[in-house]
Write a protein that holds these residues in place. Structure first.
Motif, PDB file in Angstrom:
ATOM      1  N   GLY A  98       0.867  -1.256  -0.180  1.00  9.45           N
ATOM      2  CA  GLY A  98      -0.052  -0.383  -0.287  1.00  9.45           C
ATOM      3  C   GLY A  98       1.063   1.393  -0.061  1.00  9.45           C
ATOM      4  N   GLN A 104      -5.987  -3.440   3.834  1.00 13.49           N
ATOM      5  CA  GLN A 104      -5.225  -2.517   3.606  1.00 13.49           C
ATOM      6  C   GLN A 104      -6.151  -1.508   2.975  1.00 13.49           C
ATOM      7  OE1 GLN A 104      -0.953  -2.407   2.934  1.00 13.49           O
ATOM      8  NE2 GLN A 104      -1.001  -0.253   2.860  1.00 13.49           N
ATOM      9  N   ASP A 125      -5.756  -4.441   9.358  1.00 12.53           N
ATOM     10  CA  ASP A 125      -4.475  -3.771   8.158  1.00 12.53           C
ATOM     11  C   ASP A 125      -4.466  -2.168   8.108  1.00 12.53           C
ATOM     12  OD1 ASP A 125      -1.935  -3.454   6.623  1.00 12.53           O
ATOM     13  OD2 ASP A 125      -2.785  -4.884   5.299  1.00 12.53           O
ATOM     14  N   SER A 165       1.559  -5.976   5.647  1.00 10.18           N
ATOM     15  CA  SER A 165       0.186  -6.582   5.237  1.00 10.18           C
ATOM     16  C   SER A 165       0.393  -8.356   4.609  1.00 10.18           C
ATOM     17  CB  SER A 165      -0.487  -6.321   3.548  1.00 10.18           C
ATOM     18  OG  SER A 165      -0.527  -4.829   4.203  1.00 10.18           O
TER      19      SER A 165
HETATM   20 MG   LIG Z   1      -0.045  -2.813   3.835  1.00 12.45          MG
END
Ligand SMILES: [Mg+2]
Ligand SMILES: Nc1ncnc2c1ncn2[C@@H]1O[C@H](COP(=O)(O)OP(=O)(O)OP(=O)(O)O)[C@@H](O)[C@H]1O
Ligand SMILES: Nc1ncnc2c1ncn2[C@@H]1O[C@H](COP(=O)(O)OP(=O)(O)OP(=O)(O)O)[C@@H](O)[C@H]1O
Ligand SMILES: [Mg+2]
Lengths: 264, 316, 266, 266, 264
Positions: free
Chosen positions: A138, E84, E160, E47
């Motif tokens: 992300g 996420q 997350d 993650s």
């Molecule tokens: Mg992540």
């Protein structure tokens, strides 16, 4: 608020979604080469505001002037917008995503990618140049999206929570890089962030929006003492004072839900 | 197409390009045409003939009438319809001088005579003429038309019969479908429509563009040369049916090579024309046209002289 | 440790010949048995063995050249359809007026039966290869247009907006966003067209031909030469399946980003 | 202040009758003029006025009942195609083995020409409505299957994974994620099928019928009544276009989330 | 680290993407009902780790035990994962999105939505129940995604960056709500965050991951004094000490790019 000349100016800007105002009678001014940070409760209309300034959207009422341009196409020509969602093109590698604005301007693929490649290492993305977006974390996606916006080289930067997905260290580095780069070569910037420290570190002025409808609740001019390091700066009384001021304005502007434990 | 650069019948060197649009894909009805082509009779007559299958049986009248094609193979009923509709075509010779369309049933069917059609289910290929044939046949044999169920099965006449989906069909040819049925051991009943009340007519005719035939001597010569060569082809078929069967086998791709000779054998007797190759009886045409008019197959009556001529046939 | 899921489309696209072969053999066996046990006449439903026999028997004399002729029409016609379909789809995509004005006509073009078009084509082009190619193209361009247009108009508008802030012109947005995003849809259209191409060629051959599998079938069907008909169908099916598989392989190569190991940890 | 962009598909879907009408009138006028000036024979290409004349003239005697018969076949056949297509698509989607084993056969099913299927259907069902419905369904289910399958397999895998952590069973993932996400693709398939349905009905009528527009056309072609043929085609086209528009309207209602005012500020 | 009994345990867990390890030989343990916060530089494998624990992914090496379950399906049955990216279903309203897990368990649409509706007001989402995701702001989407995960009522929560897109005020409220709720009805939680304060406020233990490949760089047990208010707590010496400890560990674990102004 100085500058009649060529900054960003919003006068009485209102934008409604189906009758409900997301942003109401907002007046703003950003002098050329200066940075405005916008904070406000979630859903108060910050992203809406950036969309309006960029020329992607038009206000229902009011006037927006970006470096002398008031029409949406002309504003669009002057603004680069980093959207809150990263919106990377899933079929392009990280490098190709970051270079897309250069290709749009007619640069060859090879030249565009060569121009962007050096920035990757600087943003901790070395080795990820050829990854597709789905292979990136992300925070990596967000950094690629930031690079893409920056690389466009426009006069106005509209950044919607550019570092929101980054950890403290990476974020501090990115902030420092952005600040140093803009110091060396100023652009007119509107930065939306939910991080008050970031707003104070990067903005020459901080505007606090109140929710429902989004209105300007407070304006805080940032004038911080020169400090050797970021850590020192954060500890100065001026900084702490400004932070408390902004937080107080924020707290007032929020229509806060009460907080109680809940059984499900 | 275009045979405008006409030369003498035995003109040296240059052959006149001629396209003949068939009524259907190559089949035993066309045996004289292919024999004439393969034996070189057209070349001898100074013609370079292309035999072209159509997209639809109605193509020849249309394309000959517009002058896109030099000559066509059509049917007498279609030629009369074309004449009635004002198309610019005329039959210049009979390729198959008699009717082939027949009422057919398999041995297993309860239909063995026309009278058995009462209460039967009858398939046609969907042509309006076939519907009219059926009406006439029923009427002239005193069968109640209301008791007969008609179905339009298009190409699937044989399939309709052998599966027992219908009791009889009208539209199959006695020299093709009937032979096929016999070869399958289905012991068919075959009654040519002209033996059941329909006025006699020529199944296949050669058609040409009428106006051009009146005004263009080169075209007249071309038609004459073509019919002359075709006549020789016809004679060759009559003389040696086995060779003719081999000739047609090379172009009739979809036919069973084992049955094709039998079809040719069944066709050969029908190609004999007592009046001489290609000759057509204007009076018979007129009575057929009148019958069509009576059956409302055509709106405007047709004069036989406008749609048929023997003037370009070789002397018999 | 557990095997990771492999690409779906890639998997059934090209490599997996096992199951279809098993099914082929099973169906053929059942069919053979059924015709033998039930005593179905050959001219109604020929046994697979009879079809195979016809395929071998009539290959040299009839089927080989017919297959070649039809294959040419299929490939060339499909190529034209792809080109025309993409062009039309793009034109309609770029002009909203063109889209609303011409779309009904495109639909209408699919409802005009071959028996009507064929003579008109014959008048214009004669009985050459051209009308067959036109017919194949006419029947195959339509799925490409519809699917591509649907794909183009389903592109996430936020991506377009993002590009507009990055000097994205109408053209660069089309080229760098809309077209790549519409590729999966485009391939849906291509796959459909590929499946139709061989039937379309048969129709084309109904417009006046002297060779080709359609020509063979048109003669054989009324004659109940069912084994030959089924042999021709088998060849036509093989062509379509081959074209389909080819298109799918091309998609796997081009649109890998959308399908390969999509599973990530996010 | 500036008008906000309205939904594309919705816009040309149902409401915008203007441009197509203009084009219709323009084409008809040009065509009328062309036939008059060039002296094109009526039996090759009838003038629109002649077609209109035939439409009115033969409506009561011939076309009305034929239209009704064909419309029944189109609508019922299309409905069956939709049902069967969805069922098959779902079955193939749920079983990878079924997919790889049966897909080639589905493609093959589209290459078996109508002339071959029709007699077989007639054997089984006689000359009733049933074989026509089956033919329409057979020609129309395929685009639905291919497009739906493509749509189902293009669903973002991350959404499936998200659902699996929320008690998502295979079935609830299908019902709440895959099917809604595949709806736009499904509608691409439906649109294509809608365009094909009326032609398919005409084919159906070629295999044993006593009424219907296909039957009318087959009788009119050899009688050189081209105006009547074109009148029948116009009716067929109108049916297909109407079905297409209906499908599009349904899509606008069901898949509004994907198209209406997608432009947001994010 | 106590609890052999029924917590989450990772032993020697390694996950590679195409030969490159995203996570390498990670050992972790979360006792039942306790909360583990994970921080680390962007791209270090946080993650990935949550995906592995949840059972959506399987490690290339090592063993994962979630409340006694080691197989992926069994782990999946015990874990709710908030990804996420919000991954809201675009065709479902905010309310219907939040209620999807209840529908998955066989509850009727109406009942499921009625059960979730009260939480909306609590999270400042009153009035947005019937909005489609595209009509929500970034922060609103994130809150809906959080509610959706929480509502599933699973024994293990894997979050997350659940509040990464929220402003300071809204975030503080959400944190307080989560803390109070989990205090009242404990669940076993693994929380990934880039906010060190959040990690310390919500976690009983904080694990710092180092980047490339992701490994455990430090473990910090959180034992904070009782304080009346959040603000007071943040100001305690213990808190500041822990924060500095975590930040120092983070700083070491990051493979930091150098920071210099850049010309483009
Ligand atoms: Mg992540
Ligand atoms: N499908 C994939 N293919 C290849 N590499 C991948 C894939 N998914 C993740 N990675 C890599 O694994 C590493 C860890 O990714 P992960 O998403 O776990 O990071 P993270 O700690 O969550 O980072 P962030 O804080 O930025 O979200 C990254 O370097 C990423 O590039
Ligand atoms: N397309 C739309 N239709 C209806 N309402 C919308 C639409 N887009 C935004 N809104 C509403 O406008 C308001 C402001 O949204 P906006 O995205 O500008 O908030 P924001 O300040 O960026 O919030 P966040 O910090 O959560 O990103 C929200 O209440 C949102 O629901
Ligand atoms: Mg926002």
């Amino acid at each position: 608020m100085s500058g009649e000349d060529q900054g960003i100016r919003l006068v009485g800007v209102t934008r409604r979604y189906g009758g409900v105002a997301a942003v109401e009678r907002v007046d703003l001014a950003v002098p050329p080469g200066r940075r405005l940070a916008v904070v406000g409760p979630s859903g108060c209309g910050k992203s809406t505001l950036l969309g309006l300034i960029s020329g992607l959207d038009e206000p229902d009422e009011g006037v927006i002037d970006v470096l002398g341009a008031t029409g949406p196409a002309a504003r669009l020509a002057r603004c680069a917008l980093m959207p809150q969602r990263d919106l990377l093109l899933p079929w392009r590698s990280a490098l190709a995503n970051a270079a897309v604005s250069l290709e749009n301007r007619g640069m060859s693929r090879r030249a565009a990618r060569a121009a962007v490649r050096p920035l990757f290492a600087r943003f901790g993305l070395a080795g990820a140049e050829d990854f597709l977006p789905r292979q990136l974390s992300g925070g990596m996606r967000q950094r690629v999206a930031f690079l893409r916006t920056f690389v466009a080289g426009k006069e106005v930067l509209l950044l919607d929570e550019p570092f929101g997905a980054l950890d403290a260290i990476t974020r501090a580095e990115a902030q420092e890089w952005l600040r140093a780069t803009l110091e060396a070569e100023p652009r007119t910037v509107v930065l939306v962030t939910h991080d008050v420290e970031e707003a104070l570190l990067l903005g020459h002025e901080v505007v606090v929006l109140a929710a429902r409808p989004g209105r300007v609740a407070a304006r805080v001019a940032v004038d911080l003492p020169a400090a050797r390091s970021r850590r020192e700066l954060l500890a100065t009384a001026e900084f702490v004072g400004l932070r408390d001021e902004v937080l107080a304005a924020l707290e007032q502007g929020s229509s806060a839900p009460s907080v109680e434990p809940e059984r499900l | 197409g275009g045979g405008h650069d006409a030369q003498g019948a035995s003109g040296g060197g240059q052959l006149r390009k001629t396209t003949v649009l068939l009524d259907w894909d190559p089949n035993p009805d066309h045996v004289a045409l292919y024999t004439a082509r393969d034996a070189g009779y057209f070349k001898t007559a100074g013609l370079d003939v292309t035999l072209q299958p159509p997209s639809d049986p109605s193509d020849p009248t249309k394309l000959v009438s517009t002058g896109k094609i030099d000559l066509g193979i059509s049917y007498e009923p279609e030629t009369v319809i074309a004449g009635s509709q004002g198309l610019d075509v005329i039959a210049v010779g009979a390729l198959v001088p008699t009717a082939l369309t027949s009422v057919m049933a398999t041995g297993k069917s309860r239909v063995h005579t026309i009278a058995d059609l009462a209460g039967a289910k009858v398939a046609t290929a969907g042509l309006a003429t076939q519907d009219a044939f059926l009406t006439t046949i029923l009427a002239s044999n005193h069968v109640d038309g209301g008791s007969v169920t008609k179905v339009d099965v298009g190409q699937d006449l044989l399939a309709a019969m052998v599966t027992g989906n219908v009791d009889a069909t009208l539209g199959g040819f006695r020299n093709v479908e009937a032979v096929q049925l016999a070869a399958e051991g289905l012991d068919p009943t075959v009654i040519p429509v002209t033996e059941a009340g329909v006025p006699d007519y020529a199944e296949l005719v050669v058609i040409a563009q009428a106006s051009r035939l009146r005004s263009d001597p080169a075209y007249q010569r071309l038609v004459r040369d073509f019919l002359g060569a075709l006549s020789r082809g016809n004679a060759a078929v009559l003389a040696d049916p086995a060779a003719a069967a081999r000739t047609i086998a090379t172009v009739a791709d979809g036919y069973d090579p084992a049955i094709l000779p039998k079809m040719v054998d069944a066709t050969v007797p029908l190609l004999r024309n007592a009046a001489g190759f290609g000759r057509q009886d204007a009076a018979a045409w007129q009575s057929f046209a009148d019958w069509m008019s009576a059956e409302h197959l055509i709106d405007k009556p047709v004069k036989a002289a406008d749609v048929v001529t023997n003037a370009y046939l070789p002397a018999s | 440790m557990t095997p990771r899921p492999t690409s779906r489309r890639g998997a059934w696209g090209v490599r997996r010949w096992g199951p279809p072969t098993v099914v082929l053999v099973a169906i053929a066996a059942a069919w053979e048995l059924a015709t033998a046990v039930l005593g179905v006449e050959d001219y109604i439903l020929p046994a697979p063995s009879a079809v195979a026999h016809a395929l071998v028997d009539r290959w040299d004399s009839t089927l080989a050249s017919a297959t070649w002729v039809t294959l040419t029409e299929v490939v060339a016609g499909f190529a034209i359809a792809v080109g025309a379909g993409l062009l039309i789809a793009c034109a309609l995509h770029f002009s909203r007026t063109a889209r609303s004005a011409l779309y009904p006509w495109l639909i209408g073009s699919q409802t005009v039966p071959v028996v009507v078009i064929a003579p008109v084509l014959a008048i214009i082009f004669g009985y050459s290869l051209t009308p067959k190619l036109i017919l194949v193209a006419l029947l195959c361009f339509f799925p490409i247009v519809v699917a591509t247009l649907d794909g183009l108009s389903a592109v996430d508008d936020d991506l377009r907006r993002m590009m507009r802030t990055l000097y994205g012109t109408r053209w660069s947005i089309f080229w760098r966003v809309e077209l790549p995003a519409a590729l999966p849809s485009l391939f849906t259209g291509l796959r459909l067209s590929a499946a139709y191409a061989s039937t379309a060629a048969v129709f084309g051959e109904y417009s006046g031909s002297s060779d080709g599998l359609g020509h063979v079938m048109r003669q054989a069907v009324p004659q109940l030469q069912s084994a030959l008909v089924f042999a021709a169908i088998a060849l036509l099916s093989a062509m379509s399946v081959a074209l389909f598989v080819l298109v799918t392989a091309l998609e796997t190569a081009l649109v890998g980003w959308a399908h390969e190991g999509k599973s990530t940890n996010r």
